[in-house]
Enzyme design. Structure first.
Site, PDB file in Angstrom:
ATOM      1  N   CYS A   2       3.780  -2.232  20.786  1.00 13.62           N
ATOM      2  CA  CYS A   2       3.434  -2.471  19.381  1.00 13.62           C
ATOM      3  C   CYS A   2       3.993  -1.350  18.501  1.00 13.62           C
ATOM      4  CB  CYS A   2       1.938  -2.568  19.117  1.00 13.62           C
ATOM      5  SG  CYS A   2       1.139  -3.931  19.925  1.00 13.62           S
ATOM      6  N   ARG A  27       9.994  -0.168  21.507  1.00 13.72           N
ATOM      7  CA  ARG A  27       8.654  -0.058  22.080  1.00 13.72           C
ATOM      8  C   ARG A  27       8.245  -1.322  22.826  1.00 13.72           C
ATOM      9  NH1 ARG A  27       5.942   4.156  19.671  1.00 13.72           N
ATOM     10  NH2 ARG A  27       3.884   3.254  19.936  1.00 13.72           N
ATOM     11  N   TRP A  75       3.062  -6.597  20.802  1.00 15.95           N
ATOM     12  CA  TRP A  75       3.233  -6.789  22.245  1.00 15.95           C
ATOM     13  C   TRP A  75       1.917  -7.384  22.717  1.00 15.95           C
ATOM     14  CZ3 TRP A  75       1.531  -4.992  27.103  1.00 15.95           C
ATOM     15  CH2 TRP A  75       2.461  -5.069  28.145  1.00 15.95           C
ATOM     16  N   ASN A 101      -2.457  -1.209  16.409  1.00 21.06           N
ATOM     17  CA  ASN A 101      -1.974  -0.975  17.780  1.00 21.06           C
ATOM     18  C   ASN A 101      -3.160  -0.535  18.610  1.00 21.06           C
ATOM     19  OD1 ASN A 101       0.573  -1.370  16.875  1.00 21.06           O
ATOM     20  ND2 ASN A 101       1.280   0.738  17.169  1.00 21.06           N
ATOM     21  N   GLY A 102      -3.225  -1.014  19.854  1.00 23.40           N
ATOM     22  CA  GLY A 102      -4.314  -0.597  20.736  1.00 23.40           C
ATOM     23  C   GLY A 102      -5.130  -1.797  21.177  1.00 23.40           C
ATOM     24  N   GLU A 479      13.076   6.225  42.288  1.00 26.28           N
ATOM     25  CA  GLU A 479      13.516   6.095  40.898  1.00 26.28           C
ATOM     26  C   GLU A 479      14.683   5.100  40.789  1.00 26.28           C
ATOM     27  OE1 GLU A 479      12.372   6.682  38.158  1.00 26.28           O
ATOM     28  OE2 GLU A 479      14.018   6.774  36.734  1.00 26.28           O
ATOM     29  N   LYS A 483      14.471   1.753  38.486  1.00 22.35           N
ATOM     30  CA  LYS A 483      15.455   1.535  37.419  1.00 22.35           C
ATOM     31  C   LYS A 483      16.098   0.162  37.575  1.00 22.35           C
ATOM     32  CE  LYS A 483      15.056   3.786  35.154  1.00 22.35           C
ATOM     33  NZ  LYS A 483      14.275   4.813  34.584  1.00 22.35           N
ATOM     34  N   GLU A 486      13.611  -2.877  36.878  1.00 19.20           N
ATOM     35  CA  GLU A 486      13.126  -3.085  35.509  1.00 19.20           C
ATOM     36  C   GLU A 486      14.194  -3.642  34.589  1.00 19.20           C
ATOM     37  OE1 GLU A 486      11.578   0.437  33.541  1.00 19.20           O
ATOM     38  OE2 GLU A 486      13.055   1.677  34.534  1.00 19.20           O
ATOM     39  N   HIS A 502       9.566   0.247  60.911  1.00 22.47           N
ATOM     40  CA  HIS A 502       8.134  -0.053  60.990  1.00 22.47           C
ATOM     41  C   HIS A 502       7.769  -1.301  60.191  1.00 22.47           C
ATOM     42  CE1 HIS A 502       7.370   3.589  63.176  1.00 22.47           C
ATOM     43  NE2 HIS A 502       8.051   4.277  62.273  1.00 22.47           N
ATOM     44  N   LYS A 600       8.014   0.557  25.852  1.00 20.22           N
ATOM     45  CA  LYS A 600       8.448   1.944  26.026  1.00 20.22           C
ATOM     46  C   LYS A 600       7.264   2.877  26.232  1.00 20.22           C
ATOM     47  CE  LYS A 600      11.366   5.340  26.040  1.00 20.22           C
ATOM     48  NZ  LYS A 600      12.080   5.502  27.318  1.00 20.22           N
TER      49      LYS A 600
HETATM   50  C1  F6R Z   1      10.754   3.505  33.657  1.00 24.25           C
HETATM   51  C2  F6R Z   1       9.913   4.038  32.594  1.00 24.25           C
HETATM   52  C3  F6R Z   1       8.447   4.021  32.810  1.00 24.25           C
HETATM   53  C4  F6R Z   1       7.826   5.317  32.256  1.00 24.25           C
HETATM   54  C5  F6R Z   1       6.298   5.224  32.342  1.00 24.25           C
HETATM   55  C6  F6R Z   1       5.642   6.489  31.853  1.00 24.25           C
HETATM   56  O1  F6R Z   1      12.098   3.561  33.291  1.00 24.25           O
HETATM   57  O2  F6R Z   1      10.391   4.454  31.582  1.00 24.25           O
HETATM   58  O3  F6R Z   1       8.130   3.844  34.147  1.00 24.25           O
HETATM   59  O4  F6R Z   1       8.310   6.383  32.985  1.00 24.25           O
HETATM   60  O5  F6R Z   1       5.844   4.147  31.578  1.00 24.25           O
HETATM   61  O6  F6R Z   1       5.948   6.718  30.504  1.00 24.25           O
HETATM   62  P1  F6R Z   1       5.781   8.145  29.878  1.00 24.25           P
HETATM   63  O7  F6R Z   1       6.767   9.053  30.527  1.00 24.25           O
HETATM   64  O8  F6R Z   1       6.044   7.959  28.419  1.00 24.25           O
HETATM   65  O9  F6R Z   1       4.377   8.584  30.153  1.00 24.25           O
END
Ligand code: F6R
Length: 605
Positions: A2, A27, A75, A101-102, A479, A483, A486, A502, A600
């Site tokens: 949001c 976001r 969102w 927002n929230g 990681e 990546k 997502e 296993h 985000k």
């Molecule tokens: C993946 C990604 C998310 C953030 C997670 C934590 O690419 O960006 O997994 O790492 O949502 O977000 P922050 O770092 O803002 O607490």
């Protein structure tokens, strides 16, 4: 998650709000809307499911203008994405418009009570209850009304509120959700994040929980919930507008990947003599703790997982735990004043991470945060805060913020090792030099972009891609897998190489790709034998690492990385992994900067 923007000033609010909403697109959202205060004393409200382009289309058919307005990207949490559920919400009498927002946790009770008094709801959202409640309470003073409403709300909120009876007054209040107040020569702003106002100003106030801002065309005043005036500093944002623009790249993600040499240099510099972070790292007396807990979500958690290996190896610290913030917050973790809790968050606003930090503080632990966004909740509430110098990160999938988190964690671990008497100064110098060499080595990997792009273009058809590694290579495999899934929507998992036999190896068949990461020299042989095991079952392998002896063939492809100290190799592997994911998704033609269902900044639980 949001986005809010609001404006009151001498210019037309509509283009300013639409442009601000575009800056908040990263976001994540599924609908958008705008409410404008018209000169004839009414609100024009235009809301639309879908992308901002759809809202702009609606506005083209329904032109409006005014000197005050609020806009929102939603969102969905309560109620499907739809025009009716989009914000702004307006009360039954058309007097008060609200963006939120929230999550309002007690919205059902509030809604039932209002319905019993004859109020009709137009949406399925929790947010509408705020607008309806505000109209119910309104007796001629919008600030007093907002205070009354806020006192009734349980949950989290950032609110922008306008009232038709108070034509040049925009009210903002927040709890557990970010909101900044921008101050410019031609008017004043509320926004979820700095990029939304950067075109107009770099002067901002960071609103704290339960503070109210009253914005007029030429003034901003702050109050507490007792309506007593507050003084808040006006801060200068160092990010430039260029930082928040694509700068000729097709996606923010690619731009942010390419920025990594620079932001790594800046971040490492901040932790070397004379740098702001260095002074703070030096102040931390690590010997006072008998346990370190690292907590975070998503990629930030993965950075913490990498750090565990480094802290263990360099400092020999007796107890180091890494825990997902969403789990940690509900665990009865044994922590106390002798525990250092390291909280990692790009946004500084992730709800689970904030809750984990608060839980740690309530048990007496000392909290050290690693955060990218100045003025964010985690930065403000943690006992100590190190800032990554990543600049604004717009793509939902983190790249440069992750890399800068790693850099600070390396510097922290090196300093801790010295403080604990585990590392002579000469070794410290050598290791700091190794860390300082990372930006050049990252640049060298970015120079291999064509080869990575070419390989990635052959991978769009895979249904599943596995990532394996051992030791610190396993940590970074997590990681790589996150990546890829997502942004490319390809199923993916990461495993410690030794775990394959296993269970997971049963999933390996023709048409499976396994990305094997290998930077730990003493484990090269082991990871190669894992590679052979999957190749003999029909898989193809992409080997990423400094394993120069491996010879590519039709089943084995390689991306050779520069030599670096094993402990810092995740910073190099991750660049190849980011580029690989990016180009797989780009070849699939996906919306890379805004992957489906993701936001985000995850400000709700
Ligand atoms: C993946 C990604 C998310 C953030 C997670 C934590 O690419 O960006 O997994 O790492 O949502 O977000 P922050 O770092 O803002 O607490």
């Amino acid at each position: 998650m949001c986005g809010i923007i609001g404006y009151v000033g001498v210019k037309d609010a509509v283009p300013i709000i639409i442009e601000g909403l575009k800056k908040l697109e990263y976001r994540g959202y599924d609908s958008a809307g705008i409410a404008v205060y018209r000169d004839d004393g009414f609100f024009d409200v235009v809301k639309q499911k879908g992308r901002l382009a759809a809202l702009e289309g609606r506005l083209a058919n329904h032109p409006t203008q005014g000197f005050m307005g609020i806009g929102h990207t939603r969102w969905a949490t309560h109620g499907e994405p739809s025009d009716a559920n989009s914000h702004p919400h307006v009360g039954n009498r058309g007097k008060i418009a609200v963006v939120h927002n929230g999550i309002i946790e007690n919205y059902k009770q509030l809604k039932e009570r209002l319905e019993a008094k004859g109020v009709c709801f137009a949406s399925q959202t929790d947010s509408e209850v705020i607008a309806q409640l505000a109209e119910y309470y309104y007796k001629g003073d919008i600030m007093e009304t907002v205070v009354k409403v806020a006192n009734r709300l349980e949950g989290s909120y950032a609110l922008g509120v306008m009232c038709v009876d108070e034509p040049a007054t925009l009210i903002a209040v927040k709890k557990d959700n970010p909101l900044i107040i921008g101050v410019s020569k031609h008017g004043n702003f509320i926004a979820s994040d700095v990029p939304a106002v950067l075109r107009h100003t770099n002067q901002v106030h960071y609103l704290d929980d339960k503070e109210i801002a009253v914005l007029k065309m030429d003034s901003v005043q702050f109050f507490n919930m007792d309506q007593e005036p507050l003084q808040k500093p006006l801060e200068r944002v160092t990010w430039s507008l260029d930082d928040a623009e694509k700068g000729g790249y097709p996606h923010f993600m690619l731009k942010e990947i390419m920025e990594q040499p620079k932001v790594l240099r800046d971040t490492i510099q901040s932790a070397i003599n004379g740098g702001k972070n260095k002074a703070l790292i030096d102040r931390l007396d690590v010997a006072a703790f008998d346990k370190i807990v690292i907590t975070a979500c998503g990629s930030a958690y993965n950075a913490g997982f990498v750090a565990k290996y480094i802290l263990e190896t360099l400092c020999g610290f007796p107890s180091i735990e890494v825990e997902l913030a969403s789990e940690f917050r509900y665990r009865d973790a044994v922590i106390n004043g002798k525990t250092l809790v390291i909280v990692i968050s790009q946004s500084g606003e992730t709800a689970d991470t904030i809750a984990a930090m608060r839980e740690a503080k309530s048990k007496g632990a000392v909290t050290l945060s690693i955060v990218n966004v100045v003025g964010s909740t985690i930065a403000k509430e943690s006992d100590f805060c190190l800032f990554t110098a990543a600049g604004p990160e717009i793509a939902v999938a983190t790249t440069k913020a992750f890399s800068t988190q790693l850099a600070l964690l390396y510097m922290l671990a090196i300093r801790f090792a010295v403080r604990l008497g585990k590392m002579p100064q000469a070794t410290e110098r050598d290791l700091v030099e190794e860390v300082a060499s990372l930006p050049d080595k990252v640049e060298a990997i970015l120079g291999q972009i064509d080869a990575i792009q070419k390989f990635a273009s052959t991978c769009v058809g895979y249904k599943s891609i596995f990532f394996i590694g051992r030791n610190i290579d396993y940590a970074i495999a997590l990681e790589g897998s996150l990546k890829l899934k997502e942004i490319s929507y390809i199923h993916s998992e990461a495993y410690a190489g030794g775990e394959l036999k296993h269970g997971t190896i049963s999933l390996i068949e023709e048409d499976t790709l396994v990305v094997a990461i290998s930077n730990c020299k003493r484990l090269h042989g082991k990871i190669m034998s894992n590679a052979e095991q999957v190749i003999s079952r029909g898989a193809k392998v992409l080997l990423i690492g400094n394993h120069s002896e491996a010879t590519p063939d039709e089943r084995l492809s390689t991306i050779l990385l520069p030599e670096v100290h094993e402990l810092f190799s995740p910073s190099l592997s991750v660049i190849a992994l980011q580029l690989f994911s990016y180009y797989v998704a780009a070849n699939k033609g996906l919306d890379i900067d805004k992957p489906r269902n993701l936001a985000k900044s995850v400000t709700v639980e």
